[in-house]
Design a protein around this motif. Structure first.
Motif, PDB file in Angstrom:
ATOM      1  N   GLY A 182       0.812  -1.212   0.000  1.00  0.00           N
ATOM      2  CA  GLY A 182       0.000   0.000   0.000  1.00  0.00           C
ATOM      3  C   GLY A 182       0.845   1.262   0.000  1.00  0.00           C
ATOM      4  N   LEU A 183       1.942   1.275   0.748  1.00  0.00           N
ATOM      5  CA  LEU A 183       2.827   2.441   0.758  1.00  0.00           C
ATOM      6  C   LEU A 183       3.429   2.686  -0.615  1.00  0.00           C
ATOM      7  CD1 LEU A 183       4.639   1.826   4.178  1.00  0.00           C
ATOM      8  CD2 LEU A 183       2.715   3.358   3.706  1.00  0.00           C
ATOM      9  N   VAL A 184       3.821   1.608  -1.294  1.00  0.00           N
ATOM     10  CA  VAL A 184       4.368   1.751  -2.648  1.00  0.00           C
ATOM     11  C   VAL A 184       3.302   2.292  -3.599  1.00  0.00           C
ATOM     12  CG1 VAL A 184       5.280   0.467  -4.624  1.00  0.00           C
ATOM     13  CG2 VAL A 184       6.117  -0.030  -2.320  1.00  0.00           C
ATOM     14  N   LEU A 185       2.074   1.792  -3.485  1.00  0.00           N
ATOM     15  CA  LEU A 185       1.011   2.236  -4.388  1.00  0.00           C
ATOM     16  C   LEU A 185       0.656   3.704  -4.158  1.00  0.00           C
ATOM     17  CD1 LEU A 185      -1.299  -0.901  -4.252  1.00  0.00           C
ATOM     18  CD2 LEU A 185       0.104  -0.151  -6.174  1.00  0.00           C
ATOM     19  N   ILE A 186       0.646   4.147  -2.921  1.00  0.00           N
ATOM     20  CA  ILE A 186       0.375   5.565  -2.659  1.00  0.00           C
ATOM     21  C   ILE A 186       1.494   6.435  -3.216  1.00  0.00           C
ATOM     22  CG2 ILE A 186       0.284   7.262  -0.791  1.00  0.00           C
ATOM     23  CD1 ILE A 186      -1.450   5.386   0.750  1.00  0.00           C
ATOM     24  N   THR A 187       2.712   5.986  -3.066  1.00  0.00           N
ATOM     25  CA  THR A 187       3.837   6.733  -3.639  1.00  0.00           C
ATOM     26  C   THR A 187       3.721   6.811  -5.153  1.00  0.00           C
ATOM     27  OG1 THR A 187       5.239   5.985  -1.817  1.00  0.00           O
ATOM     28  CG2 THR A 187       6.343   6.836  -3.785  1.00  0.00           C
ATOM     29  N   LEU A 188       3.405   5.687  -5.772  1.00  0.00           N
ATOM     30  CA  LEU A 188       3.268   5.661  -7.228  1.00  0.00           C
ATOM     31  C   LEU A 188       2.127   6.555  -7.685  1.00  0.00           C
ATOM     32  CD1 LEU A 188       4.234   4.326  -9.886  1.00  0.00           C
ATOM     33  CD2 LEU A 188       2.537   2.531  -9.479  1.00  0.00           C
ATOM     34  N   GLY A 189       0.992   6.467  -7.000  1.00  0.00           N
ATOM     35  CA  GLY A 189      -0.138   7.312  -7.383  1.00  0.00           C
ATOM     36  C   GLY A 189       0.137   8.785  -7.204  1.00  0.00           C
ATOM     37  N   THR A 190       0.840   9.143  -6.143  1.00  0.00           N
ATOM     38  CA  THR A 190       1.174  10.553  -5.907  1.00  0.00           C
ATOM     39  C   THR A 190       2.072  11.096  -7.006  1.00  0.00           C
ATOM     40  OG1 THR A 190       0.985  10.198  -3.520  1.00  0.00           O
ATOM     41  CG2 THR A 190       2.188  12.138  -4.250  1.00  0.00           C
ATOM     42  N   VAL A 191       3.023  10.290  -7.458  1.00  0.00           N
ATOM     43  CA  VAL A 191       3.943  10.731  -8.514  1.00  0.00           C
ATOM     44  C   VAL A 191       3.234  10.822  -9.858  1.00  0.00           C
ATOM     45  CG1 VAL A 191       6.018  10.095  -9.801  1.00  0.00           C
ATOM     46  CG2 VAL A 191       5.963   9.840  -7.312  1.00  0.00           C
TER      47      VAL A 191
END
Length: 740
Positions: A62-71
């Motif tokens: 989930g942390l990786v997905l939030i980072t990816l979505g934010t970028v």
């Protein structure tokens, strides 16, 4: 209600802390939706501790997905491409089993939340902190706050079934039938086997993974169910007339017996009439002693297997009872009796009982091997039969690679679902970004939560969701008009609204769930930023847009769902078994023995793996299961039984003998009728109109039985194999609901 309390506690604790304690609305939003995503939107199966373990493992993802979505929120096209990749990957993760499949929708929501404007990479730390706190709170609540108690594991269920099989084998060995009637005992054994169907097991306990342990335990379950069915058949075998095992043994004395047959038929018939009672009453007891010994070994082995399943320690590779050597000795004794003096030949009913005992012993041997592989996590050397345990010496990473690549085809239901979901979410993100919809992530959330595996199911969900959303929006609009910007009122409404939405929604249906969830999200957003009645209007527009996109995807992309693929693969599996049946018959009829080539098993094994995967997908795939389906597990067991017969029937050393043309013709006729029955059930599996019922094999009694000569044991075994397969196919056909 327990789940609603856990999720509400975890969500509101973090949300109120960041909104009113430290004034970090961005962090509060993710602290709120983290528990909602993994606690409500994700149907993670299992007990409280099992779900907590899955939630904690999902946190880094989930942390990786939030980072990816934010970028990727910087451009709409970048967010759409990311949505396509993330949507496919997370949905396709269902190849790993029910737990990863259950967590996928919640993980999708993390990317959805982060990939929408405003593009604010400086808020990434706040987003990650909110998600981390919310997920940790949810995991703690799953363990400590009204936790779901654990259910019986698959190993425990399998151990209980094996224990019952051992008791039945011991009773058969001792001849004890006084406890209950044969019909009742047989029904109990078959019902115990049916309890091992994956559809009757909790999703968290189904052995659906690609590793050796799950594959072996699934194979052990099929072997246990087959063993129970064979013991039920042994419990009350009705008197039947031999159809296949009517061969004339002409090795040494067979030719002379045929030459003298004409002049001695009358004398043989008179002797048979006068001494039949004595032969049935006395000879059966003496000649069947080897069967009792072998059944006793099976009972002891079942006890050892059940103990191993309960303790987690693999059963011994060797030691008492050593079944393989015992089976060879047993078969050697049968051949010696059949080719010896006439007075040493057991009556035909005893030979048929011995054949049944030998077949169920082979099932017990397969069960022992599968349990040993399943409990011992290390790679093992090749185990005979090599084709059935091909995975035992295969590296784990290669097993997973085969599972993944095996589903990278348009015929895979999981691949179809992943493509459908990715296209729907990608289209929703494109529409929401292009039209600049306010709170556009609600569009994607509608696609994610309302999509079903069939077009009809999607339409039913969409119709109810739109009605519920409209009702919820009216209530929310009224609340926003009356309360205005008094955030204290929204704070007071949020907790009871969440409890009602998460507890009553699953009970009352999609309409109520959408109506109450509309109230929840409106109360939450009204505390983060000033809101007006237009927030309810945005909710209606976004849900309607997402519903239309989801419905369109359901209509265009594989609208029939998993049912069609299961039917197709099961039908293909049964049709591939026909050549294996006839090939096995030709091996046993070959003169001299061993001259006919063994039939190829690779086509059946290939179809069996595809059918097993389709069945697991069908049972693991989220969606409605209101329809009554036929016994697909029994189809897989029948195919396994055919493979087992092809392996073990020719593996015993056979003496030189000549089978009469009449017996050869009967054996081939019976095999041909079984192939017709297999094709008939395959047509039913495929949903086609079944072909006409094949004609029954005419009753036949060999003159060799009247003269006192025994049918050849190998052909007795063949007859038992064909008859048991016929009975299994009949039970599968009878499981089909009327009109289907």
């Amino acid at each position: 209600m327990h789940r609603a309390i856990r999720v509400t506690t975890a969500s509101c604790a973090g949300f109120y802390l960041f909104v009113y304690g430290v004034d970090r609305p961005e962090t509060a939003l993710y602290a709120l939706f983290g528990p909602v995503a993994l606690g409500i939107l994700s149907p993670i199966p299992g007990s409280g501790r099992q779900r907590a373990a899955v939630i904690l493992r999902a946190l880094p993802v989930g942390l990786v997905l939030i980072t990816l979505g934010t970028v990727l929120a910087v451009h709409t096209w970048a967010a759409v491409l990311g949505m396509l990749v993330v949507g496919f990957a997370l949905t396709f993760a269902a190849v790993a089993g029910p737990r990863p499949a259950g967590a996928a929708p919640g993980l999708q929501l993390f990317y959805i939340l982060a990939c929408f404007p405003p593009y604010a990479p400086d808020t990434l730390g706040a987003r990650l902190a909110g998600l981390t706190l919310g997920v940790l709170l949810l995991a703690a609540c799953e363990v400590y706050l009204l936790p779901t108690p654990p259910t019986a594991t698959y190993r425990q269920s399998l151990a209980d079934a094996v224990t019952i099989a051992g008791r039945a084998a011991a009773a058969a060995a001792s001849g004890d039938r006084s406890a209950e009637g044969a019909d009742d005992a047989a029904d109990r054994l078959r019902e115990t086997g049916r309890q091992l169907r994956l559809s009757r097991l909790p999703p968290a306990e189904r052995p659906a993974g690609a590793g050796r342990a799950d594959r072996a335990l699934a194979q052990a379950g099929a072997a246990a169910r087959r063993l129970l069915d064979q013991l039920a058949h042994l419990r009350h075998t009705p008197p039947t007339v031999s159809v296949v095992a009517t061969a004339t043994v002409t090795s040494g004395r067979g030719a002379n017996a045929d030459a003298d047959a004409t002049g001695q038929d009358t004398k043989a018939e008179a002797d048979a009439t006068g001494q039949g009672t004595k032969a049935d009453a006395g000879a059966e007891t003496d000649a069947d002693a080897p069967s009792a010994d072998l059944l006793g070994r099976v009972a002891a082995l079942c006890e050892a297997i059940a103990t191993a399943l309960r303790t987690g320690r693999p059963p011994p590779r060797s030691g008492p009872p050593v079944l393989d050597a015992a089976m060879r000795d047993f078969q050697g004794l049968r051949i010696t009796q059949a080719t010896g003096p006439p007075q040493s030949v057991p009556p035909a009913p005893v030979l048929r009982r011995q054949s049944s005992v030998l077949a169920l012993t082979e099932s017990a041997r397969i069960l022992q091997t599968a349990v040993r592989v399943g409990l011992d996590g290390r790679r093992r050397p090749p185990i005979p039969p090599r084709e059935l345990f091909w995975y035992a010496d295969t590296p784990t990473y290669l097993l997973w690679w085969r599972r993944l690549t095996g589903h990278m085809t348009l015929r895979s239901v999981l691949f179809q679902n992943a493509v459908r979901t990715a296209l729907g979410l990608g289209a929703a993100r494109l529409v929401a970004g292009s039209l600049d919809l306010s709170h556009g992530f609600w569009v994607l959330l509608a696609v994610l939560t309302l999509g079903r595996t069939t077009a009809g199911g999607t339409w039913t969900a969409v119709r109810s969701a739109l009605a519920g959303t409209l009702a919820g929006a009216l209530a929310t609009g009224t609340l926003l008009l009356v309360v205005g910007r008094h955030t204290d009122a929204y704070a007071a409404v949020l907790v009871p609204a969440m409890l009602a939405a998460f507890a009553l929604g699953p009970l009352l249906g999609i309409a109520w769930a959408q109506a109450l969830f509309t109230l929840v999200v409106s109360a939450a957003f009204a505390q983060i930023a000033p809101a007006s009645w237009q927030l309810a209007e945005d909710r209606i527009v976004d849900v309607a847009t997402g519903s239309a996109i989801g419905l369109l995807c359901g209509l265009l992309a594989w609208p029939a769902g998993a049912r069609r693929e299961v039917r197709r693969t099961m039908a293909a599996l049964l049709r591939s078994c026909g050549p294996l049946i006839t090939g096995t018959v030709e091996v046993l009829l070959a003169t001299p023995p061993g001259t006919a080539p063994l039939p190829p098993t690779r086509p059946v094994l290939h179809r069996l793996r595809l059918a097993e995967a389709a069945y697991l997908q069908y049972r693991s795939e989220p969606g409605d299961r209101s329809e009554v389906s036929m016994d697909w597990h029994a189809v897989l067991i029948t195919a396994n039984h055919i493979l087992l017969g092809a392996h073990w029937l020719p593996r015993f050393d056979l003496p030189e003998r000549t089978v009469t043309p009449e017996a050869t013709a009967l054996a081939r006729t019976a095999a041909g009728h079984l192939v017709l029955a297999t094709d008939r059930v395959a047509a039913i599996c495929a949903g086609e109109g079944p072909p006409p019922q094949p004609p029954a094999v005419p009753a036949y009694r060999s003159p060799t039985e009247v003269r006192g000569l025994s049918p050849l044991p190998a052909l007795i075994d063949l007859e038992h194999w064909l008859n048991s397969l016929t009975a299994q196919l009949a039970r599968i056909e009878s499981s089909v609901p009327p009109g289907r």
